[in-house]
Motif scaffolding. Sequence first.
Motif, mmCIF file in Angstrom:
data_model
loop_
_atom_site.group_PDB
_atom_site.id
_atom_site.type_symbol
_atom_site.label_atom_id
_atom_site.label_comp_id
_atom_site.label_asym_id
_atom_site.label_seq_id
_atom_site.Cartn_x
_atom_site.Cartn_y
_atom_site.Cartn_z
ATOM 1 N N ARG A 87 1.284 -29.486 16.632
ATOM 2 C CA ARG A 87 -0.027 -30.050 16.280
ATOM 3 C C ARG A 87 0.001 -30.768 14.930
ATOM 4 O O ARG A 87 -0.928 -31.473 14.574
ATOM 5 C CB ARG A 87 -1.118 -28.975 16.323
ATOM 6 N N CYS B 46 -9.913 -25.819 9.524
ATOM 7 C CA CYS B 46 -10.352 -25.715 10.909
ATOM 8 C C CYS B 46 -9.973 -24.327 11.429
ATOM 9 O O CYS B 46 -9.194 -23.625 10.793
ATOM 10 C CB CYS B 46 -9.712 -26.815 11.744
ATOM 11 N N CYS C 250 -6.182 -23.601 11.547
ATOM 12 C CA CYS C 250 -5.570 -23.420 10.224
ATOM 13 C C CYS C 250 -6.010 -22.101 9.602
ATOM 14 O O CYS C 250 -5.219 -21.383 9.005
ATOM 15 C CB CYS C 250 -5.931 -24.579 9.307
ATOM 16 N N ALA D 13 -3.215 -27.144 5.849
ATOM 17 C CA ALA D 13 -4.064 -28.204 6.401
ATOM 18 C C ALA D 13 -3.430 -28.755 7.664
ATOM 19 O O ALA D 13 -2.256 -28.488 7.946
ATOM 20 C CB ALA D 13 -4.224 -29.327 5.383
ATOM 21 N N CYS D 14 -4.204 -29.509 8.416
ATOM 22 C CA CYS D 14 -3.676 -30.175 9.601
ATOM 23 C C CYS D 14 -4.431 -31.495 9.767
ATOM 24 O O CYS D 14 -5.371 -31.772 9.028
ATOM 25 C CB CYS D 14 -3.826 -29.287 10.833
ATOM 26 N N CYS E 201 -8.280 -31.167 9.837
ATOM 27 C CA CYS E 201 -9.107 -30.672 8.731
ATOM 28 C C CYS E 201 -8.625 -31.077 7.335
ATOM 29 O O CYS E 201 -9.312 -30.831 6.345
ATOM 30 C CB CYS E 201 -9.211 -29.149 8.796
HETATM 31 ZN ZN ZN Z 1 -6.605 -27.605 10.323
#
Ligand code: ZN
Length: 762
Positions: A122, A159, A162, A180-181, A184
Motif C-alpha cells: 500500500r 488513517c 496507519c 504515514a501513507c 493520510c
Molecule cells: Zn495512512
Amino acid sequence: MNVRSQGTVEGTVQGVGFRPFIHRLALRYNLAGYVANTPHGVELQVEGPSEAVERFFASILAEHPPLARIHSLERKDGLPLGHESVFEIKDSLGGRKRSTLIPPDVSVCKDCLDELFDPSDRRHRYPFINCINCGPRYTIIRDIPYDRAMTTMAGFTMCPACRSEYEDPADRRFHAQPNACPRCGPALSLYDTAGQEVPVEDPLAAAIELIKAGLTVAVKGLGGFHLAVDATQDRAVLRLRRKKNREEKPLAVMVPDLRTAVGLASISGAESELLASAQRPIVLVTKRPDHGLSEAVAPGNPLLGLMLPYTPLHHLLLAEGGFRALVMTSGNISEEPIAAGNQEAFRRLAGIADAFLAHNRGIHVRTDDSVTRVVEGRPRQIRRSRGYVPAPLPLPGGSDALPSVLALGAHLKNTVCLTRGNQAFMSQHVGDLENMETLESFKHTIEHLQGILEIKPAFLARDLHPDYLSSRFALERPGIPAIPVQHHHAHIASVLAENGIPSPVIGLSLDGAGLGDDGTIWGGEVLVADLVSYRRAAHLEHAYLPGGDAAAREPWRMALSCLYRAYGTGLYDTPIPLIRHLDRSKAEIMVKMMEKSLNSPLTSSCGRLFDAAAALAGLRRRNTYEGQAAMELEMARTPGTREKYPWEITASKDLLILKTVPLIRALVEDVIRGEPTGVVSSRFHNTLIDLLAAACGEIGRKTGIRDVAMSGGVFQNATLSAGLGRVLGRLGFRVLTNSMVPANDGGIALGQAASAALRAAG
Ligand code: ZN
Ligand code: ZN
Ligand code: FE
C-alpha cells in the motif's frame, strides 16, 4: 522457580523501537512483566525461570534495535514476584528529570525499501515511507517529548491502517512518529520558479524529465533542499555552477548504489561501509580515470564526494530516472545556509533552480549532509551534520558533576556544542558566520538544541577573539559567565576530549588563523596542553599577512610576503613565473604595506605557508574556495620523492621558533631550476613533516611527554597527517587525532566545551 528482575536502560532508547523489541524478547523467553519509557530512558521488569531471565538480559545487549544506543543497563535482582501472566508495554512512567536522547535522522531501511518498490504494497512508490528503524527524526522535532504532536508531522492525522500499525507492539511501525501513507501523509508537488504549483499527475516523473533535459531541480530532502542535475551532462553542471556562483569547489554526487560508486571511484572497505551506513554521509573518494561524469563536477580534483540515496524520494528519483549519478549539492548560494522551508527555497533559489520538487512535510531545523574521508583506514569527519546530530559524544572524566556549558564555536564552519554531565551534544553544521542568514540559523540552532535537550547552560564558552559574531553573542548575555578558550587550544582540546585523554600532550595545532594570546594571528602552533590549560612551546616563524583576510583568498600575497622575508626588496629579481607575471605596482604597494606594518598583521599560520608555497610553485594565485591552493599543492605532489629543504629551529627562552626562510629560499631555487611542481610539492611536505617532528622531539625531550595530538584544518591534508603520524610513531610518540569531530573549525566547539566545563568545575 521463578525470579523477578528489573532493568533500567539509559541512552538513545526512545523512538527507536526499543519497547517493542523488549516485548518480543519477553515473548520469546516466555516472561511476564512490563516495559515503560521513563524520563531517563526505559525501565522494565521480567518474571520467570532464572535461566530465561538470564538469556533475556543477554539478548538485550546482543540484539538491540539498530538505532538504539545503550549507555547503561542497570540490573536489580531478587524483586518480590508480581505473579502477572502477561508482558505489557506501558506508556510512560512519570518523573521529572529528563535525560533521554533524541535520535538523529536515519536513511530509509531495507524493509521499507522492499515495500517501496513492491507494486502490491500500500506504500508502493510512496516517498515518505518510514518505520521505527528509519526516517526523519532530529530535523522534524520541534520540541520534546518526542511525540508526533511535537513534530512537523503534527498536521497529518493517521488513517485507520496507519494508526493500527502505530498501536501494534508487534508492528515495525509501533510508535513510529512520522508514520504515514499515501492516504493520510505528506505528498509531493512540483513548483515553478515563481513558487506556483504546477498541475501535473506525477510530480516525480515530471521532475525526472526536467533533469534529463539538462535543467536544475531543487529537491527537498531531509535537512534541506538539494540542487539536482544530471552529473553526466557537462552543460547542465556548468550551468548550475554559474548560477550557484560556485566556480571550482567540488559538487557532491549521489549514485544509486555501491556498485555504481565502485565504477566511479576506487573505494576501500572502510569507505564502502561509510557510504552504506545508516548516516549516509558524503564520502570523499579517489576518482577513477574513466568515471564518465562531467569534469565540471570536481575540476582539477582527484577526489569525488559521493553519497548513496538516503530518503525514499532519492531512491525513487534515481531508480525511475535511471540516472547513473546526480549532482546533489546544497540548495544555497555560495556560503549561505541550505534552504529548508518551501517558501524560503522559492525565494532564495529562484535564480538557480528551474523547478522545485517539494512536499508538505516541514523541516524544522536545516541540517546539511555530513562529509567524511577515510585516512589511514580511519574515518575522519570533515563536516559532522545530518545522521550524526544530535547523538552525544562522551566527555572525559566521567563526571556528572561537570556544569552544563554552551560552547559557541569559531567564526568559520561554525557548530555549537551543549554539554550535560559528561555528554557533549554537537550541533549540525551552521556555516560561516558572515551573513545574516547564517547568524539567524546559529541562533535557531542554539534555541532548538537547548529546547530538545532541556539544557540551561551555566556557562558559555567562546573564542578568544572578541569580535567574532559567536563571541559577541556570548558577550551580549551578561547573565551567564563566558569563558574564553584560545582557538588553537580548543583544537587540541577537541582531540583530548574525543580520545578521553586527561594528561598533558604536545599539541600540533595547524590551521589558517585564530587569535593568539599575544594579539598576533596564530596558526602554526606547538602547544603543551591538557584540557584546562596550555603553553605555547613553539610556532612557525612569523610572516606578514598583507591585506589581512584578503591574504587568505589570494595566495600570491602570501608568496610575496615569504619572498620579502627571504630576500627583502631583492624579491623583484627572483626569476620565477610568479614575479614575472606580477603587477609590479600592486606588488610595490604590498611591500610598502609590509615595511610600514600597515594592514599587515603578523601570523605564524601554517595554512598561509601552504598558500605561499602553492603560489611560488606556480599552482595558483587566487583561491575560489577556502584552502584551494593548499589542496592543489597536496594533489600535485610526486609520491616517492624523498628529499627535503633545509630548516632551522631557534630558541628564545622556552619558546622554539620554527624557521622557514631556508625552506622558502630552497623552494624558490627549485622553481628557478625548473624542477617539476610535483617534486617541489613533495619536498615541501617532507620538510614540514621533518621540521614539526623535530620540534615535537625537542619538546618531548624537555617535558617527558610522549603523546602528540594533531588538529586544525591543515590536517585535512592526508599527506601531512599520515606522514607526520608515521614519523612521530617512529620517534616513539603516541599520535592522537580527531575522528568523530572535524579537525577543522567544525570541531572547535567540542574542545571549547570540554575545556570550559573542566575549568568551570575547578
Ligand atoms: Zn495512512
Ligand atoms: Zn524503515
Ligand atoms: Fe582553526
